[in-house]
Design a protein around this motif. Sequence first.
Motif, PDB file in Angstrom:
ATOM      1  N   ASP A 100       0.768  -1.201   0.173  1.00 14.42           N
ATOM      2  CA  ASP A 100       0.045  -0.163  -0.061  1.00 14.42           C
ATOM      3  C   ASP A 100       0.689   1.560  -0.070  1.00 14.42           C
ATOM      4  O   ASP A 100       2.624   1.360   0.296  1.00 14.42           O
ATOM      5  N   SER A 103      -2.556   7.254   3.381  1.00 17.14           N
ATOM      6  CA  SER A 103      -3.375   7.575   2.455  1.00 17.14           C
ATOM      7  C   SER A 103      -3.144   9.423   2.628  1.00 17.14           C
ATOM      8  O   SER A 103      -3.684  10.235   1.588  1.00 17.14           O
ATOM      9  N   SER A 104      -2.465   9.921   3.235  1.00 15.30           N
ATOM     10  CA  SER A 104      -2.144  11.146   2.998  1.00 15.30           C
ATOM     11  C   SER A 104      -0.799  11.159   1.558  1.00 15.30           C
ATOM     12  O   SER A 104      -0.603  12.729   2.045  1.00 15.30           O
ATOM     13  N   HIS A 110      -6.984  13.200  -5.535  1.00 14.70           N
ATOM     14  CA  HIS A 110      -7.125  15.137  -4.916  1.00 14.70           C
ATOM     15  C   HIS A 110      -7.013  16.353  -5.076  1.00 14.70           C
ATOM     16  O   HIS A 110      -7.626  16.876  -4.254  1.00 14.70           O
ATOM     17  N   PHE A 127      -5.728  -0.491  -5.783  1.00  6.01           N
ATOM     18  CA  PHE A 127      -5.397  -0.545  -4.143  1.00  6.01           C
ATOM     19  C   PHE A 127      -4.817  -1.506  -3.359  1.00  6.01           C
ATOM     20  O   PHE A 127      -6.236  -2.480  -2.782  1.00  6.01           O
ATOM     21  N   PRO A 130      -6.513  -0.189   3.216  1.00  2.00           N
ATOM     22  CA  PRO A 130      -7.666  -0.069   3.997  1.00  2.00           C
ATOM     23  C   PRO A 130      -8.189   1.309   2.756  1.00  2.00           C
ATOM     24  O   PRO A 130      -9.969   1.416   2.897  1.00  2.00           O
ATOM     25  N   ASP A 131      -7.724   2.361   2.614  1.00  2.00           N
ATOM     26  CA  ASP A 131      -7.926   3.344   1.734  1.00  2.00           C
ATOM     27  C   ASP A 131      -7.942   2.617  -0.038  1.00  2.00           C
ATOM     28  O   ASP A 131      -7.569   2.259  -0.254  1.00  2.00           O
ATOM     29  N   GLN A 132      -9.266   2.480   0.179  1.00  2.00           N
ATOM     30  CA  GLN A 132      -9.695   1.973  -1.386  1.00  2.00           C
ATOM     31  C   GLN A 132     -10.543   3.183  -2.087  1.00  2.00           C
ATOM     32  O   GLN A 132     -11.357   3.056  -3.392  1.00  2.00           O
ATOM     33  N   HIS A 133      -9.753   4.639  -2.143  1.00  2.00           N
ATOM     34  CA  HIS A 133     -10.415   5.542  -2.736  1.00  2.00           C
ATOM     35  C   HIS A 133      -9.780   5.809  -3.075  1.00  2.00           C
ATOM     36  O   HIS A 133      -9.107   6.919  -4.092  1.00  2.00           O
ATOM     37  N   HIS A 134      -8.333   7.073  -2.195  1.00  2.00           N
ATOM     38  CA  HIS A 134      -7.422   7.170  -2.531  1.00  2.00           C
ATOM     39  C   HIS A 134      -7.688   9.135  -3.184  1.00  2.00           C
ATOM     40  O   HIS A 134      -6.502  10.079  -4.592  1.00  2.00           O
ATOM     41  N   TRP A 500     -10.518  -6.013   2.767  1.00  2.00           N
ATOM     42  CA  TRP A 500     -10.122  -4.902   2.691  1.00  2.00           C
ATOM     43  C   TRP A 500     -10.614  -4.208   1.455  1.00  2.00           C
ATOM     44  O   TRP A 500     -10.398  -3.186   0.968  1.00  2.00           O
ATOM     45  N   PHE A 502     -13.003  -2.865  -1.558  1.00  2.00           N
ATOM     46  CA  PHE A 502     -13.960  -2.244  -1.604  1.00  2.00           C
ATOM     47  C   PHE A 502     -15.478  -2.548  -1.881  1.00  2.00           C
ATOM     48  O   PHE A 502     -15.213  -3.934  -2.828  1.00  2.00           O
TER      49      PHE A 502
END
Length: 529
Positions: A100, A103-104, A110, A127, A130-134, A500, A502
Amino acid sequence: MTEGKRCSVVDAIGDQRAKRDHEAASPPNIVVLQADQLAADALGAYGNQVVSAPHIDQLAQSGAVFDRAYCNSPLCAPSRASMMTGLLPSQNGCYDNGADFPSSVPTFAHHLRALGYHTALVGRMHFIGPDQHHGFEERLTTDVYPADLDMVPDWNLDSSQRLPWYHEADSVFAAGACKATVQQDFDDEVGFLALRHLNDRARVDRALGRRNPFLMVASFIHPHDPYEPPPEHWDRYDNVEIDGPTHPDPPTADSDPHTHRLRAMSGFDARQPNAAQILRARRAYYAAVAYIDDHVGRIRARLHELGMAENTVVILTSDHGDMRGEKGLWYKMSPYEQSARVPLIVVGPEDRVPRGRFATPVSLLDLAPTLVKLAGGDDPGPSLLDIARREGAGTSAADRDIVIEYLAEGTVAPHVTVVRGQYKFVRCPGDPDQLFDLDTDPDELVNVAGHPEHTRRVALLRKDLDDRYDFAALEEQVRVSQRRRQLVSRALATGSVRHWDFDPAPEQRYVRGDFWSSLERGRIPDLGS
């Protein structure tokens, strides 16, 4: 005509002209169409004489075509993370298909979302975590592959020890048409939801009375192996002479250990397809390209039907290529052109997108700053469109470096390639250096790193890479990451397991609440009737 009526007509014409001027001045919609494992040289737009992909050919005829576009890692997850962040795998930490990135770390999603764009991902982006959007505001599908730490390489393993998720030679031996596959189901869903999402953006514009710019990334899994296209697309190549690999024999093991590691990892050292099996696998790959081309055509047609085409920039690319039997290799993971070079085509309004073919080397790292600048933001990185304009004006940066990193399975040390002008230099500690002159040797058959006339060039390229990388420190960094993720993976597989992946939420898009209002919200009138 009375004066009052004349004034109302003039006012209406003025309103329409003002609306068109506003549309032209406002940021464009952006649609990114991404295939998986689509090699540039597997398209007619890049010179292939066999494949049938008329919609992609049409894109190339009406936009900017980058003839020397490269991925920055010839593997799915790290390539896509680099594309989205504008950072190399060594910088964003996404080294392989089991890694991974934080997320930051900002992505182009973004940036565009912060600029007021609606951002949506339809399909895969591989991805992990746990962040499946980014950064995507909306995601319409899950991914075709798992989001867990299931594919963590282990550089401590002996080359004879195969992990269960490695690529298999079976994809070549079993290639052929299939009525249904997991990958077909996935891409059919991606195609349908992409079209429906465009309808939804038209509904939003209608409700607002103005255009609200959007980014839609529609990302497909084909023509990724297994090579199992629908029968309809397989049949398109009936009585078509399929071309075989130009150079099917692998280089010697002492001259190119990486190629032989990749062959052993996938089982091609133990068994090799015969000529008929190779042609059958290549036909299946071409049929999968035709299948993707149909999806591209449907999405472009929907943009026209909805009146969006004039204010939309469409970008077509892939995360990496496919060797297709060249040098005894299949799939990707190699720095050779068939694996590392990708299609990159940009089409849009003429005042935004220059027309023509451009030879300046570019990479998927250039996509993020391009999207940000198209959206009206500031980004210090080079825009593909600025690069094209400079080349068109005769001030091309032909010697800009393109860096390709490979830090995943099939190597046991950082494998780094730099493309500089006509030369490609490959460095991996423990392996012999490789230097190819792509002008005189486009098939990369002759390693000239040891030739006396290139001694100075090799020394300079080596020094430049050593200045850029601490190879020993990067190797340790990757190994530490592998051990850390292996521990986390084992722990998360123990006890109560929570994946994780989505899980798209059910949508309330049909008749709910006020009956007539629901029907009205869903209408997109046919202005031509």
